[in-house]
Motif scaffolding. Sequence first.
Motif, PDB file in Angstrom:
ATOM      1  N   HIS A 126       0.702  -1.271  -0.113  1.00 17.91           N
ATOM      2  CA  HIS A 126       0.088  -0.049   0.075  1.00 17.91           C
ATOM      3  C   HIS A 126       0.890   1.284  -0.056  1.00 17.91           C
ATOM      4  O   HIS A 126       0.460   2.264  -0.231  1.00 17.91           O
ATOM      5  N   HIS A 151      -8.441  -5.258  -4.194  1.00 20.18           N
ATOM      6  CA  HIS A 151      -8.617  -4.069  -3.991  1.00 20.18           C
ATOM      7  C   HIS A 151      -7.653  -2.778  -4.691  1.00 20.18           C
ATOM      8  O   HIS A 151      -7.081  -2.219  -4.315  1.00 20.18           O
ATOM      9  N   GLU A 153      -8.347  -0.457  -6.297  1.00 17.90           N
ATOM     10  CA  GLU A 153      -8.607   1.067  -5.936  1.00 17.90           C
ATOM     11  C   GLU A 153      -7.973   1.703  -4.637  1.00 17.90           C
ATOM     12  O   GLU A 153      -7.835   2.743  -4.607  1.00 17.90           O
ATOM     13  N   ARG A 154      -7.417   0.816  -3.828  1.00 19.04           N
ATOM     14  CA  ARG A 154      -6.883   1.315  -2.637  1.00 19.04           C
ATOM     15  C   ARG A 154      -5.159   1.654  -2.768  1.00 19.04           C
ATOM     16  O   ARG A 154      -4.594   2.073  -1.806  1.00 19.04           O
ATOM     17  N   TYR A 155      -4.588   1.208  -4.016  1.00 17.21           N
ATOM     18  CA  TYR A 155      -3.241   1.523  -4.176  1.00 17.21           C
ATOM     19  C   TYR A 155      -3.028   2.911  -4.781  1.00 17.21           C
ATOM     20  O   TYR A 155      -3.308   2.966  -6.018  1.00 17.21           O
ATOM     21  N   LEU A 156      -2.859   3.925  -3.907  1.00 16.65           N
ATOM     22  CA  LEU A 156      -2.821   5.238  -4.439  1.00 16.65           C
ATOM     23  C   LEU A 156      -1.961   5.569  -5.689  1.00 16.65           C
ATOM     24  O   LEU A 156      -2.331   6.541  -6.366  1.00 16.65           O
ATOM     25  N   HIS A 159      -3.183   5.368  -9.150  1.00 16.20           N
ATOM     26  CA  HIS A 159      -4.331   6.436  -9.560  1.00 16.20           C
ATOM     27  C   HIS A 159      -3.715   7.454 -10.501  1.00 16.20           C
ATOM     28  O   HIS A 159      -4.495   8.022 -11.073  1.00 16.20           O
ATOM     29  N   SER A 181     -15.298  -0.027  -0.352  1.00 13.97           N
ATOM     30  CA  SER A 181     -14.712   1.288  -1.082  1.00 13.97           C
ATOM     31  C   SER A 181     -15.948   2.195  -1.796  1.00 13.97           C
ATOM     32  O   SER A 181     -15.663   3.352  -1.984  1.00 13.97           O
ATOM     33  N   TYR A 186     -12.700   3.444   2.806  1.00 18.17           N
ATOM     34  CA  TYR A 186     -11.104   3.750   2.766  1.00 18.17           C
ATOM     35  C   TYR A 186     -10.815   5.060   2.255  1.00 18.17           C
ATOM     36  O   TYR A 186      -9.748   5.488   1.884  1.00 18.17           O
ATOM     37  N   ARG A 189     -10.605   9.149  -2.205  1.00 17.73           N
ATOM     38  CA  ARG A 189      -9.626   8.713  -3.487  1.00 17.73           C
ATOM     39  C   ARG A 189      -9.924   7.294  -3.982  1.00 17.73           C
ATOM     40  O   ARG A 189      -9.688   7.146  -4.952  1.00 17.73           O
ATOM     41  N   ALA A 190      -9.945   6.351  -2.966  1.00 13.18           N
ATOM     42  CA  ALA A 190     -10.155   5.058  -3.138  1.00 13.18           C
ATOM     43  C   ALA A 190     -11.601   4.803  -3.794  1.00 13.18           C
ATOM     44  O   ALA A 190     -11.982   4.256  -4.659  1.00 13.18           O
ATOM     45  N   GLN A 191     -12.659   5.765  -3.237  1.00 14.03           N
ATOM     46  CA  GLN A 191     -14.105   5.461  -3.606  1.00 14.03           C
ATOM     47  C   GLN A 191     -14.162   6.057  -5.129  1.00 14.03           C
ATOM     48  O   GLN A 191     -14.904   5.327  -5.872  1.00 14.03           O
TER      49      GLN A 191
END
Length: 248
Positions: A126, A151, A153-156, A159, A181, A186, A189-191
């Motif tokens: 992460h 997930h 979407e959680r690895y910023l 993005h 998410s 979370y 940004r993850a959303q």
Amino acid sequence: MLSLFKSHYSLKEIIPDGYIDIHNHILPGIDDGSQSLAETSRLIKQMAQINIQGAVVTPHTFTKYWNNSVKTIKKAYNIAVETEFNKSFIKGYASEYMLDISLIERVQNEELLCVWNNYILVEISHGDYPVNLFEMLFELKCKNYSIIMAHPERYLYLHKDIKNIEKLKAFGVSFQLNLMSLTGYYGKRAQKMAECLIRNDLYDFTGTDIHTELQLDQFTDKRIHFDRNKVENLLQKNCNLLSDLSIV
């Protein structure tokens, strides 16, 4: 205003019949999820109440924190299924593997636990982009594993450009959305990334990633404002798994 409110929905309202969860931490005393058989039983009952039909359990395997093995996971599974309801709910056991050099070393000497068929569930750091990510994915593919990345979407760091996701997809990686998410659990940004990936049809599966009873409030109390049809269609992909699962 009333019609706008009605367009919002909770996760509980849209989980379809036959839904199988493929990412959760409900085995007792094995990672940062459930800490006891009693807690496991409560989690399972509450998951069933929101229309989840069953689950493949996936405790962490991460050498630095939870150095699990087939033996430790099977032991926790055997404790969890001491009650008949738990046994009927849990469809199999696997793991959420941290994709790092220790996993590549592990896979040279032992078989990994698959969610079903040859599919394994992995997560990545992460914090920082793994510079050897594709090399590690290649090693797993050489062992004939199909890879589901938990997930994304959680690895910023992914993005910055959706092409980062598309490149992984082109390499044969499947993606699993954490349902929470979509509620903002979370962070925004993850959303937003989750919504972007759904909009572009880049997810293959979904999972709850449930660790605690408090998280289940996200499925009942939080409203989602994103395209309902898109999310419902994605959830259906998990409903086809039951016939494919090899029950342990």
